[in-house]
Design a protein around this motif. Sequence first.
Motif, PDB file in Angstrom:
ATOM      1  N   CYS A  75     -57.520  13.922 -39.852  1.00 23.28           N
ATOM      2  CA  CYS A  75     -57.237  14.920 -38.830  1.00 23.28           C
ATOM      3  C   CYS A  75     -56.631  16.123 -39.565  1.00 23.28           C
ATOM      4  N   ILE A  77     -54.623  18.290 -38.651  1.00 18.54           N
ATOM      5  CA  ILE A  77     -53.239  18.629 -38.260  1.00 18.54           C
ATOM      6  C   ILE A  77     -52.236  17.635 -38.857  1.00 18.54           C
ATOM      7  N   CYS A  78     -52.424  16.351 -38.560  1.00 20.54           N
ATOM      8  CA  CYS A  78     -51.434  15.355 -39.030  1.00 20.54           C
ATOM      9  C   CYS A  78     -51.810  14.761 -40.382  1.00 20.54           C
ATOM     10  N   CYS A 100     -57.352  14.558 -33.952  1.00 23.27           N
ATOM     11  CA  CYS A 100     -57.014  13.274 -33.329  1.00 23.27           C
ATOM     12  C   CYS A 100     -56.344  13.525 -31.979  1.00 23.27           C
ATOM     13  N   CYS A 103     -52.577  14.514 -31.876  1.00 24.70           N
ATOM     14  CA  CYS A 103     -52.254  15.932 -32.087  1.00 24.70           C
ATOM     15  C   CYS A 103     -52.690  16.788 -30.897  1.00 24.70           C
ATOM     16  N   ARG A 294     -50.068   9.282 -31.773  1.00 18.69           N
ATOM     17  CA  ARG A 294     -51.257   8.594 -31.246  1.00 18.69           C
ATOM     18  C   ARG A 294     -50.858   7.508 -30.252  1.00 18.69           C
TER      19      ARG A 294
END
Length: 313
Positions: A75, A77-78, A100, A103, A294
């Motif tokens: 992902c 972002i994370c 994901c 996020c 998540r």
Amino acid sequence: MLLKKNEGLTRHIDFKINSPNFIFALHSNHTVASHYQISMTTLELEARLDNLLSTAQIETADINIFAPIAEREECPICLIPLPINVKEITFMSCCGKRICFGCTCKHAVTDVKNGAPLDEHKCAFCQQIVKVTAKIHIKRLKKLMKKNIPKSFIQMANRYKTGTDGVLQSDTRVLEMYIRAAELGDTEAYCMIGSYYHDGVVIGHDMSKALEYDEVAAKKGCIPAHKRLAGFHGRNGNIRVCMKHLKVAACAGDQDSMDNLMNAYKDKLISKEELTQTLHAFQASNNEIKSEDRDDARVAKARFDEAEQTGSN
Ligand SMILES: [Zn+2]
Ligand SMILES: [Zn+2]
């Protein structure tokens, strides 16, 4: 025709591939194209497909099909590998990123907390508004296609498949989108093309090519391709090969494959040692994709679904 001793296996090999992106059903309802006609377009498509397959076979010639799946897309972002369940990944038509749900959900909640209406929350990556009209959505996809973003072709294929968002339904266009995505390096597109050969849609039904496409996809690390190959070999009595494909998929974290291996162990088709080793790898892969965001998103989604259910009753 399966041998009698494999009956237990066929009972258990029950894949549930819930991805809206795929036509993976092992027992497809698609009819073999009775309308199949030889036309220049079909011939051209088949030539392009043959070229794509032979190039991919050369590229993957040295790869062991049963080697563990090494690379996982993260992902942006994370930076945690993306979930295996495609329903937990959002493709952003604004920037072409796959984000994901942890996020996406966290960013949307922050936007709403900051006063943005729910319909106007922004992309966690590029900050453009996520919810747009179908017309703008298609315009965005076309822009990404011009930039050769492989997944934008898969997204467009989904529109052609269902004839939604102002796009006319066309199986030929779906296949063309998959071909382009595969040419641009999208692993799963090979598997989707395999389904076309399997079902005989647009191009003629050709099981050996369906398998060759699945094998290329599996060598490139596509979990659904391993699952389909497991199903094929299981139905044909090649139990060891079936188990090996299931193991690759389970070690990469696939729940269906792990469940099938548990059942295979009960039917004495794999040893306890094989099961234990696979289970450890399965758990390690799943730990790798775990995150608090998540988990929170999963809880929020369950609450939302429950509220929807109550509302509709
Ligand atoms: Zn993320
Ligand atoms: Zn974006």
